[in-house]
Design an enzyme around this catalytic site. Sequence first.
Site, PDB file in Angstrom:
ATOM      1  N   GLU A 139       6.707  31.631  59.067  1.00  0.00           N
ATOM      2  CA  GLU A 139       6.966  31.514  57.624  1.00  0.00           C
ATOM      3  C   GLU A 139       8.438  31.194  57.488  1.00  0.00           C
ATOM      4  OE1 GLU A 139       5.466  35.114  55.846  1.00  0.00           O
ATOM      5  OE2 GLU A 139       3.422  34.636  56.446  1.00  0.00           O
ATOM      6  N   CYS A 162      12.317  33.554  49.658  1.00  0.00           N
ATOM      7  CA  CYS A 162      11.915  32.241  50.181  1.00  0.00           C
ATOM      8  C   CYS A 162      11.090  31.479  49.163  1.00  0.00           C
ATOM      9  CB  CYS A 162      11.127  32.421  51.464  1.00  0.00           C
ATOM     10  SG  CYS A 162       9.651  33.415  51.219  1.00  0.00           S
ATOM     11  N   ASN A 176      15.812  39.576  53.797  1.00  0.00           N
ATOM     12  CA  ASN A 176      15.755  39.541  52.327  1.00  0.00           C
ATOM     13  C   ASN A 176      14.773  40.550  51.728  1.00  0.00           C
ATOM     14  OD1 ASN A 176      13.750  37.894  53.453  1.00  0.00           O
ATOM     15  ND2 ASN A 176      13.555  36.714  51.583  1.00  0.00           N
ATOM     16  N   GLU A 229      -1.142  33.398  56.946  1.00  0.00           N
ATOM     17  CA  GLU A 229      -1.463  34.812  57.126  1.00  0.00           C
ATOM     18  C   GLU A 229      -1.937  35.369  55.793  1.00  0.00           C
ATOM     19  OE1 GLU A 229       1.051  37.221  59.562  1.00  0.00           O
ATOM     20  OE2 GLU A 229       1.997  35.501  60.519  1.00  0.00           O
TER      21      GLU A 229
HETATM   22  P1  NAD Z   1      17.238  33.813  60.192  1.00  0.00           P
HETATM   23  O1  NAD Z   1      16.346  32.731  60.679  1.00  0.00           O
HETATM   24  O2  NAD Z   1      18.697  33.634  60.291  1.00  0.00           O
HETATM   25  O3  NAD Z   1      16.931  35.173  60.971  1.00  0.00           O
HETATM   26  C1  NAD Z   1      15.637  35.730  61.001  1.00  0.00           C
HETATM   27  C2  NAD Z   1      15.491  36.592  62.235  1.00  0.00           C
HETATM   28  O4  NAD Z   1      15.526  35.771  63.394  1.00  0.00           O
HETATM   29  C3  NAD Z   1      16.581  37.625  62.413  1.00  0.00           C
HETATM   30  O5  NAD Z   1      15.996  38.817  62.890  1.00  0.00           O
HETATM   31  C4  NAD Z   1      17.465  37.004  63.469  1.00  0.00           C
HETATM   32  O6  NAD Z   1      18.191  37.941  64.237  1.00  0.00           O
HETATM   33  C5  NAD Z   1      16.443  36.305  64.331  1.00  0.00           C
HETATM   34  N1  NAD Z   1      16.929  35.189  65.143  1.00  0.00           N
HETATM   35  C6  NAD Z   1      17.929  34.331  64.848  1.00  0.00           C
HETATM   36  N2  NAD Z   1      18.059  33.407  65.834  1.00  0.00           N
HETATM   37  C7  NAD Z   1      17.117  33.691  66.766  1.00  0.00           C
HETATM   38  C8  NAD Z   1      16.733  33.107  68.010  1.00  0.00           C
HETATM   39  N3  NAD Z   1      17.345  32.025  68.496  1.00  0.00           N
HETATM   40  N4  NAD Z   1      15.711  33.665  68.701  1.00  0.00           N
HETATM   41  C9  NAD Z   1      15.074  34.750  68.221  1.00  0.00           C
HETATM   42  N5  NAD Z   1      15.386  35.354  67.059  1.00  0.00           N
HETATM   43  C10 NAD Z   1      16.390  34.833  66.320  1.00  0.00           C
HETATM   44  O7  NAD Z   1      16.773  34.095  58.702  1.00  0.00           O
HETATM   45  P2  NAD Z   1      17.461  35.078  57.658  1.00  0.00           P
HETATM   46  O8  NAD Z   1      18.782  34.493  57.315  1.00  0.00           O
HETATM   47  O9  NAD Z   1      17.372  36.468  58.171  1.00  0.00           O
HETATM   48  O10 NAD Z   1      16.483  34.960  56.403  1.00  0.00           O
HETATM   49  C11 NAD Z   1      16.603  33.965  55.439  1.00  0.00           C
HETATM   50  C12 NAD Z   1      15.674  32.807  55.738  1.00  0.00           C
HETATM   51  O11 NAD Z   1      14.330  33.283  55.876  1.00  0.00           O
HETATM   52  C13 NAD Z   1      15.609  31.775  54.637  1.00  0.00           C
HETATM   53  O12 NAD Z   1      15.570  30.485  55.220  1.00  0.00           O
HETATM   54  C14 NAD Z   1      14.278  32.058  53.958  1.00  0.00           C
HETATM   55  O13 NAD Z   1      13.706  30.978  53.289  1.00  0.00           O
HETATM   56  C15 NAD Z   1      13.439  32.487  55.101  1.00  0.00           C
HETATM   57  N6  NAD Z   1      12.295  33.292  54.661  1.00  0.00           N
HETATM   58  C16 NAD Z   1      11.056  32.729  54.648  1.00  0.00           C
HETATM   59  C17 NAD Z   1       9.964  33.459  54.196  1.00  0.00           C
HETATM   60  C18 NAD Z   1       8.578  32.862  54.139  1.00  0.00           C
HETATM   61  O14 NAD Z   1       7.646  33.606  53.919  1.00  0.00           O
HETATM   62  N7  NAD Z   1       8.433  31.572  54.330  1.00  0.00           N
HETATM   63  C19 NAD Z   1      10.142  34.770  53.792  1.00  0.00           C
HETATM   64  C20 NAD Z   1      11.430  35.314  53.818  1.00  0.00           C
HETATM   65  C21 NAD Z   1      12.491  34.567  54.264  1.00  0.00           C
HETATM   66  C1  6OH Z   2       9.949  35.488  50.949  1.00  0.00           C
HETATM   67  O1  6OH Z   2      11.113  35.815  50.774  1.00  0.00           O
HETATM   68  C2  6OH Z   2       8.841  36.188  50.406  1.00  0.00           C
HETATM   69  C3  6OH Z   2       7.677  36.248  51.093  1.00  0.00           C
HETATM   70  C4  6OH Z   2       6.600  36.977  50.576  1.00  0.00           C
HETATM   71  C5  6OH Z   2       5.527  37.298  51.317  1.00  0.00           C
HETATM   72  O2  6OH Z   2       5.398  36.977  52.584  1.00  0.00           O
HETATM   73  C6  6OH Z   2       4.444  38.037  50.748  1.00  0.00           C
HETATM   74  O3  6OH Z   2       3.536  38.366  51.498  1.00  0.00           O
HETATM   75  O4  6OH Z   2       4.454  38.322  49.547  1.00  0.00           O
END
Ligand code: NAD
Ligand code: 6OH
Length: 487
Positions: free
Chosen positions: A255, A289, A156, A468
């Site tokens: 995260e 997120c 994202n 972090e």
């Molecule tokens: P995802 O979990 O599908 O994938 C994230 C990464 O993990 C990708 O690189 C993917 O290839 C890898 N991956 C998937 N399965 C794996 C496994 N079994 N072992 C190792 N690696 C693996 O997430 P996404 O769809 O790319 O992103 C969206 C999600 O991320 C949403 O749930 C969002 O809330 C979350 N997000 C959280 C934050 C935060 O700071 N908390 C920030 C951004 C996104």
């Molecule tokens: C999630 O989609 C956004 C996360 C943002 C950060 O981790 C940041 O450092 O601003």
Amino acid sequence: MSLRTLGHFIDNRFVGDGPRTFEKRSPVDGRVIARVAEAGVEEVDAAVRAARAALQGEWGRLDVGKRADLLNAVADGINRRFDDFLEAEVADTGKPVSLARHLDIPRGAANFKAFADTVKGVAMEAFQTATPDGQGALNYAIRAPKGVVAVICPWNLPLLLTTWKVAPALACGNAVVVKPSEETPSTATLLGEVMDSVGLPKGVYNVVHGFGPGSAGEYLTRHPGVNAITFTGETRTGTAIMKAAADGPRAVSFELGGKNAGIVFADCDMDAAVEGIARAAFANCGQVCLGTERVYVERPVFAAFVEALKRKAEGLRPGRPEDAQTGIGPLISREHRDKVLSYYRKAVEEGATIVTGGGVPDMPAELADGAWIAPTIWTGLPETSAVVREEIFGPCCHVRPFDAEDEVVRLANDTPYGLAATIWTRDLARAHRVAARMEAGIVWVNAWFLRDLRTPFGGSKASGIGREGGVHSLEFYTEQRNICIKL
Ligand code: NAD
Ligand code: 6OH
């Protein structure tokens, strides 16, 4: 644009002319825009070994000031190639150029500057210890890097979130192997060119491409040469990665997902609240997120708020990223759109009133294969409905009225997640009171996504493990070694 070919970056060289590749499609029109190498066990192993060798070489002996200089040089390098990063990020994500220009790329550079500053000012803990002979002892703790850190990233905010982890990892003297999302392979790869051009020693920054299970992500997290894993992505993926990390065991920093609440009190600055919630719900096509998919509005202003938010949503014009009139881009992929649209259907089944949106906008023929979706607002759903409980990760929110402060605190906290909350009020005492009661890692008052990179960042409950940011990153990216000197 011509078809790009993206390889892995291992030991400061691009590799990946092997047989395994995958296609990256544009979210804007569905065209194949890149052919990307997919790492198998061997490439992942080569990257981890390159990182280990870097720790044992020049990089492992570099003092903190020199590491900070290199991080500053990386930030300058990103800025020098700003337009290349912008083009690559926009091509992979389809997000409006204006958004990437103001958020993603500058934050990529800022992350390196911030951690260069932080690491230079880190103090040591020391104790004078009494001993029976009266001479005493001096205890002090030095910080050593964790070693080889695996960095697994989502799609994202690709550059922003990759550098948010790579910068502190390198500041602390680790070597990294990055696994970007299969949806957004480009900017992490381009960063390899910058790393090499500023003289980062070989093997300190490595990138392997591929998917999660049965691919680069799983191979990397299972690799015994990896000392720690930092991950941003879905909660479910975090669970799978934690299982892999149990062998070792290795430390994790997570995260994860969110289902964040926005709370609008009747005494707020209404224009600012509508603007803020609109951004929180629809920016980056709702793929943030920290975004707000649950909005609670005090009853006297409920109808006016919903009407104003509807106007904002309807004013967001979908279009090409480079078009200045574009207010909203597509979702990352047609697959992700299928998921979001399944919630749009579920909302109808669960009895929602659709205030606006609810489907796919009409797009010109040349964009018809893109992952377009309409910003959507619902009202009238029970708190138990899937649409109100589960993270959708699209441009949508459910708005519900409330009558009392205690009631809204209970509603906002009634979720398995705990990433963020945003509160809108002019009452200072209430702002402090309600903010302190939010079970979330970050709470904004009269703001959203206002970030100071020195603050602790992370999620409560199912939204993450660890914090972090600033010196808090040190807890994950270093390990303390206590030294006791008898005087
Ligand atoms: P995802 O979990 O599908 O994938 C994230 C990464 O993990 C990708 O690189 C993917 O290839 C890898 N991956 C998937 N399965 C794996 C496994 N079994 N072992 C190792 N690696 C693996 O997430 P996404 O769809 O790319 O992103 C969206 C999600 O991320 C949403 O749930 C969002 O809330 C979350 N997000 C959280 C934050 C935060 O700071 N908390 C920030 C951004 C996104
Ligand atoms: C999630 O989609 C956004 C996360 C943002 C950060 O981790 C940041 O450092 O601003």
